[in-house]
Each structure stands twice: as structure tokens, then as C-alpha cells.
Scaffold this motif. Structure first.
Motif, PDB file in Angstrom:
ATOM      1  N   LEU A   1       0.679 -34.936  11.905  1.00 38.00           N
ATOM      2  CA  LEU A   1      -0.273 -35.361  12.938  1.00 38.00           C
ATOM      3  C   LEU A   1      -0.381 -34.373  14.097  1.00 38.00           C
ATOM      4  CD1 LEU A   1       0.614 -39.170  13.162  1.00 38.00           C
ATOM      5  CD2 LEU A   1      -1.188 -38.100  11.815  1.00 38.00           C
ATOM      6  N   ALA A   2       0.135 -33.158  13.948  1.00 34.22           N
ATOM      7  CA  ALA A   2       0.082 -32.188  15.044  1.00 34.22           C
ATOM      8  C   ALA A   2      -1.361 -31.816  15.380  1.00 34.22           C
ATOM      9  CB  ALA A   2       0.886 -30.941  14.687  1.00 34.22           C
ATOM     10  N   THR A   3      -2.172 -31.550  14.356  1.00 32.83           N
ATOM     11  CA  THR A   3      -3.545 -31.127  14.618  1.00 32.83           C
ATOM     12  C   THR A   3      -4.345 -32.231  15.289  1.00 32.83           C
ATOM     13  OG1 THR A   3      -3.523 -29.599  12.745  1.00 32.83           O
ATOM     14  CG2 THR A   3      -5.676 -30.279  13.582  1.00 32.83           C
ATOM     15  N   ALA A   4      -4.302 -33.447  14.727  1.00 32.66           N
ATOM     16  CA  ALA A   4      -5.051 -34.553  15.314  1.00 32.66           C
ATOM     17  C   ALA A   4      -4.612 -34.837  16.746  1.00 32.66           C
ATOM     18  CB  ALA A   4      -4.891 -35.801  14.458  1.00 32.66           C
ATOM     19  N   THR A   5      -3.310 -34.799  16.986  1.00 36.73           N
ATOM     20  CA  THR A   5      -2.790 -35.082  18.320  1.00 36.73           C
ATOM     21  C   THR A   5      -3.247 -34.033  19.323  1.00 36.73           C
ATOM     22  OG1 THR A   5      -0.843 -36.186  17.417  1.00 36.73           O
ATOM     23  CG2 THR A   5      -0.699 -35.388  19.683  1.00 36.73           C
ATOM     24  N   MET A   6      -3.143 -32.754  18.959  1.00 33.85           N
ATOM     25  CA  MET A   6      -3.488 -31.701  19.912  1.00 33.85           C
ATOM     26  C   MET A   6      -4.995 -31.615  20.133  1.00 33.85           C
ATOM     27  SD  MET A   6      -0.709 -28.677  19.133  1.00 33.85           S
ATOM     28  CE  MET A   6      -0.867 -27.981  20.783  1.00 33.85           C
ATOM     29  N   VAL A   7      -5.792 -31.899  19.115  1.00 32.90           N
ATOM     30  CA  VAL A   7      -7.243 -31.888  19.299  1.00 32.90           C
ATOM     31  C   VAL A   7      -7.660 -32.996  20.256  1.00 32.90           C
ATOM     32  CG1 VAL A   7      -9.449 -32.329  18.153  1.00 32.90           C
ATOM     33  CG2 VAL A   7      -7.805 -30.757  17.118  1.00 32.90           C
ATOM     34  N   LEU A   8      -7.119 -34.197  20.080  1.00 32.05           N
ATOM     35  CA  LEU A   8      -7.460 -35.303  20.977  1.00 32.05           C
ATOM     36  C   LEU A   8      -6.943 -35.054  22.391  1.00 32.05           C
ATOM     37  CD1 LEU A   8      -6.804 -38.444  18.743  1.00 32.05           C
ATOM     38  CD2 LEU A   8      -9.009 -37.476  19.430  1.00 32.05           C
ATOM     39  N   ALA A   9      -5.712 -34.561  22.509  1.00 31.06           N
ATOM     40  CA  ALA A   9      -5.139 -34.318  23.830  1.00 31.06           C
ATOM     41  C   ALA A   9      -5.870 -33.192  24.559  1.00 31.06           C
ATOM     42  CB  ALA A   9      -3.657 -33.980  23.705  1.00 31.06           C
TER      43      ALA A   9
ATOM     44  N   VAL B   1      -2.325 -40.713  24.160  1.00 29.03           N
ATOM     45  CA  VAL B   1      -2.762 -40.115  22.894  1.00 29.03           C
ATOM     46  C   VAL B   1      -1.712 -40.358  21.806  1.00 29.03           C
ATOM     47  CG1 VAL B   1      -3.208 -37.923  21.715  1.00 29.03           C
ATOM     48  CG2 VAL B   1      -4.257 -38.383  23.939  1.00 29.03           C
ATOM     49  N   VAL B   2      -0.430 -40.184  22.144  1.00 26.37           N
ATOM     50  CA  VAL B   2       0.635 -40.391  21.160  1.00 26.37           C
ATOM     51  C   VAL B   2       0.697 -41.857  20.739  1.00 26.37           C
ATOM     52  CG1 VAL B   2       3.124 -40.306  20.794  1.00 26.37           C
ATOM     53  CG2 VAL B   2       1.966 -38.403  21.919  1.00 26.37           C
ATOM     54  N   VAL B   3       0.509 -42.771  21.673  1.00 25.58           N
ATOM     55  CA  VAL B   3       0.472 -44.200  21.317  1.00 25.58           C
ATOM     56  C   VAL B   3      -0.672 -44.473  20.354  1.00 25.58           C
ATOM     57  CG1 VAL B   3       0.018 -46.509  22.224  1.00 25.58           C
ATOM     58  CG2 VAL B   3       1.626 -45.008  23.400  1.00 25.58           C
ATOM     59  N   LEU B   4      -1.825 -43.864  20.618  1.00 27.82           N
ATOM     60  CA  LEU B   4      -2.971 -44.027  19.722  1.00 27.82           C
ATOM     61  C   LEU B   4      -2.656 -43.481  18.336  1.00 27.82           C
ATOM     62  CD1 LEU B   4      -5.966 -44.757  19.289  1.00 27.82           C
ATOM     63  CD2 LEU B   4      -6.537 -42.457  20.107  1.00 27.82           C
ATOM     64  N   MET B   5      -2.019 -42.308  18.272  1.00 22.46           N
ATOM     65  CA  MET B   5      -1.670 -41.718  16.981  1.00 22.46           C
ATOM     66  C   MET B   5      -0.613 -42.561  16.267  1.00 22.46           C
ATOM     67  SD  MET B   5      -3.737 -39.306  16.810  1.00 22.46           S
ATOM     68  CE  MET B   5      -3.165 -38.874  15.182  1.00 22.46           C
ATOM     69  N   TYR B   6       0.300 -43.154  17.015  1.00 24.22           N
ATOM     70  CA  TYR B   6       1.324 -44.009  16.406  1.00 24.22           C
ATOM     71  C   TYR B   6       0.677 -45.242  15.768  1.00 24.22           C
ATOM     72  CZ  TYR B   6       5.314 -47.165  15.969  1.00 24.22           C
ATOM     73  OH  TYR B   6       6.257 -48.031  15.496  1.00 24.22           O
ATOM     74  N   ALA B   7      -0.263 -45.853  16.499  1.00 22.17           N
ATOM     75  CA  ALA B   7      -0.949 -47.020  15.954  1.00 22.17           C
ATOM     76  C   ALA B   7      -1.746 -46.649  14.703  1.00 22.17           C
ATOM     77  CB  ALA B   7      -1.873 -47.625  17.013  1.00 22.17           C
ATOM     78  N   TRP B   8      -2.394 -45.494  14.747  1.00 26.83           N
ATOM     79  CA  TRP B   8      -3.173 -45.054  13.584  1.00 26.83           C
ATOM     80  C   TRP B   8      -2.254 -44.750  12.394  1.00 26.83           C
ATOM     81  CZ3 TRP B   8      -3.583 -40.402  10.789  1.00 26.83           C
ATOM     82  CH2 TRP B   8      -4.673 -40.340   9.926  1.00 26.83           C
ATOM     83  N   HIS B   9      -1.110 -44.137  12.677  1.00 29.61           N
ATOM     84  CA  HIS B   9      -0.144 -43.810  11.625  1.00 29.61           C
ATOM     85  C   HIS B   9       0.401 -45.082  10.965  1.00 29.61           C
ATOM     86  CE1 HIS B   9       3.296 -42.193   9.531  1.00 29.61           C
ATOM     87  NE2 HIS B   9       4.125 -42.892  10.296  1.00 29.61           N
TER      88      HIS B   9
END
Length: 365
Positions: free
Chosen positions: A24-32, A71-79
Motif C-alpha cells: 500500500l505504499a503507492t496508494a498511501t503516498m499518492v493520497l497523502a 490517510v493511514v486510517v483510510l488505507m487500513y479500513a480499505w485493507h
């Protein structure tokens, strides 16, 4: 900078090597990388509210970690939703073992992408307030335009070319030895730094050329040079003296000031009661906190009565434009009470404020 540049920068930063550290590095950094611009939601409350809050808390050193955590909380929920019963994310082909999200690492990467957003916004002439609310001063580097085609091309090339090479390698059966896109992403980021270095050098030449001049027998108090998005050697120069502002073209390749003889002069008006009331309004306080070279114009508003006070910042008043972006107005009644303020209106009377005809006290030098 505009959103596409932020998205592409976040993607290049992730592809430069961080995709090997965590899923999830790419998705996280693009959103952030774009998250600070969530402050555009303030514009739902009107143009004045949106303007005053734009590049506020979300564009600060203390605001970025807050946004990164969201953003990380959002990625955690999506994961959690995506991986129900599917196990950890697989590693790229050719690498052994599962690749699971590392949430602490993702938070650090989100912060890195968020601070990159601040740096990108710092490079243009709108500016940022990184130390707000402790220090409300605006800072800007003034070396690139808000939409910079060369930077967009470099970032796109850094992301797209490795994909094309990967397709070719798959066709010929070549074995991939490194993470896909890493070389291209590193190239794009290094090229971005080189572009900044080149533009900074040209910017310094333009500023020094402006400082070396005398304007209508008056020495300059302040000078600034602002970029165009097409020609890296063309700059929009703004000069302040005791009694007037002057805008000129600067060619940093020579360097030369006003090579085409198209300078415009804007005399500083006497401050009236109407101007003071407009500057003390909600929009006026925000505008004069942000503006660097404000030009103020007052006129009687007929047949309704009252006054119109117009603001515009000469940073954006290039002679090629028929309208100066971020020009504002404040409508006052006869008692100097604020009736309306903003940047756009459907009212035909107030639409006159959108015109960019040269002011009565402006002229060619």
C-alpha cells in the motif's frame, strides 16, 4: 501546484523504492501527496471563506501528521475490507514471501509525501504558511508556475516509460531484477531537483536585474520576479517605490528589464475611509495578509449608492491577461457597512469587477 503534479510526485516517491518496504505504499503516498488540498472544501462556504482558509492548517508542519494519520486510517479500513479472508498482499513476482502493510512505515511515508506537497506549493508564487498558527507569514520561492508543463512531462515520463520497458521485457522473456519503475521514478525526482536549480538560478538573475534599475528617478524599495509556464527565461517583474508600483517583463537570459517597453505603472492611492473599511472587512483582512503587491481601486457605486473597493495582487497581473486572477471586491453602503464581498458574482453590477481594464492611474512607461 495543481493536483496532477502532486499525485504524480507522490507516485514517483513511492516507486523510488518504498514499494519494497510495505504494501500500500503507492496508494498511501499518492493520497497523502494531495491530501492538504482538502481545504478546498472551505469554498463550499463561499469564495471569501474558501480564500481565507486556503493553504491554512492543512498546509502546515503540524497539520501534515494529522492528515497523514487520517490517510493511514483510510488505507487500513480499505485493507481490512479488501483482504477479508484473502490473507496478506502478495509480493511482486520474483520476490519471496508475503508483503503485508506496515502501518508505522506507511504513516512515515504519508508524512513524507505530505511535506513534499508543502515544498511543491512553496516553489510557486502563491506561497504557503508552514508555521501557522504560530507564525502566519507567507513564504514563497517564486521559481515555477502553478502549472509547470516541463515538470508534468518529467514526472509522467518517469512513471510511464518503465511500464513500457516492462512490457517489452515480458515479451522477450527477460527476468526482472529490480522493482518495477524504480529507475524511472528516481530519474524523475532527480530531474525535478535539477529543474528547480535551473529555475532558481534564472530567478536570481531576474531579481538582480530589477534591483539594478532606477524607476522614474525613484530607487526600488522591493522587487520580485514571477515565472511564466512556457519560457524559463521570461519573468513577470514587480517593483515597488515610495509612490507607485511598476510591472515589467524581464529576460533573464541576457539579463534585461523591459525589453519590449511594455511597463505599467500603478500609483498608490490615498487611503480613504471606504478603503480602510474594505481592508478591515473579513475578506480584506485575509487578502492583505496574503497579498504581496496589492493594488486598491475605489469607485462610487451608482445608482445603488455606496462604494466598490477592488483589490488585486500584481504578482498575477501579467500584461497578457485580460483578467487578473484572484481579484477581489468589497461592496460598501453609504455608511461604509459591508454589503457583500468575494471574487465572483452573478449580479451584473458586481460582474463589472471582473473586468481587467488598466486602472485610471496606470500607464505605459
Amino acid at each position: 501546484m495543481e493536483p496532477v503534479t502532486h499525485f504524480l510526485t507522490g507516485a514517483c516517491m513511492a516507486r523510488a523504492g518504498f514499494t519494497r518496504k510495505t504494501a500500500l505504499a503507492t496508494a498511501t503516498m499518492v493520497l497523502a501527496a494531495e491530501a492538504p488540498d482538502i481545504d478546498m472544501l472551505w469554498y463550499l462556504g463561499g469564495s471569501s471563506v474558501g480564500f481565507v482558509h486556503h493553504r491554512g492548517f492543512t498546509h502546515t508542519l503540524i497539520g501534515i501528521p494529522v492528515l497523514s494519520a487520517l490517510v493511514v486510517v483510510l488505507m487500513y479500513a480499505w485493507h481490512r475490507w479488501r483482504s477479508r479472508g484473502e490473507g496478506p498482499f502478495p509480493r511482486p513476482a520474483g520476490e519471496a514471501g508475503p508483503l503485508a502493510p506496515r502501518w508505522g512505515v506507511l504513516f512515515a511515508l504519508a508524512c513524507l509525501a505530505g511535506y513534499a506537497h508543502l515544498l511543491l506549493d512553496f516553489t510557486n508564487n502563491y506561497g504557503v504558511r508552514p508555521f501557522f498558527p504560530f507564525n502566519a507569514k507567507w513564504y514563497s520561492w517564486d521559481i515555477v508556475y502553478i502549472i509547470e508543463p516541463v515538470i508534468l512531462v518529467v514526472l509522467l515520463v518517469g512513471l510511464v516509460l518503465p511500464m513500457l520497458f516492462s512490457l517489452v521485457n515480458e515479451e522477450i522473456g527477460a527476468q526482472r531484477t529490480t522493482s518495477r519503475g524504480r529507475g524511472g521514478a528516481i530519474f524523475a525526482l532527480v530531474a525535478l531537483l535539477m529543474i528547480w536549480g535551473f529555475r532558481d538560478f534564472q530567478h536570481r538573475r531576474a531579481v538582480e536585474a530589477l534591483r539594478s534599475m532606477v524607476y522614474q528617478n525613484e530607487p526600488p524599495l522591493r522587487v520580485s520576479a514571477y515565472p511564466y509556464h512556457t519560457n524559463p527565461f521570461a519573468w513577470h517583474g514587480v517593483v515597488e517605490t515610495d509612490t507607485f508600483y511598476e510591472t515589467v517583463h524581464v529576460d533573464s537570459s541576457r539579463p534585461e528589464v523591459d525589453p519590449n517597453g511594455r511597463a505599467l505603472v500603478y500609483y498608490k492611492p490615498e487611503e480613504t475611509a471606504a478603503i480602510r473599511a474594505a481592508k478591515d472587512s473579513y475578506l480584506g483582512r485575509g487578502y492583505f495578509d496574503w497579498s504581496v503587491y496589492p493594488v486598491i481601486e475605489q469607485e462610487k457605486r451608482n445608482p445603488e449608492g455606496g462604494y466598490v473597493v477592488r483589490f488585486r495582487d500584481l504578482r498575477f497581473a501579467t500584461p497578457e491577461r485580460r483578467f487578473t486572477p484572484l481579484s477581489a471586491y468589497v461592496l460598501l453602503d453609504e455608511n461604509l457597512k459591508v454589503m457583500d464581498a468575494g471574487f465572483r458574482s452573478r449580479n451584473p453590477v458586481r460582474d463589472r469587477l471582473e473586468s481587467d481594464a488598466p486602472p485610471e492611474n496606470g500607464g505605459t512607461r
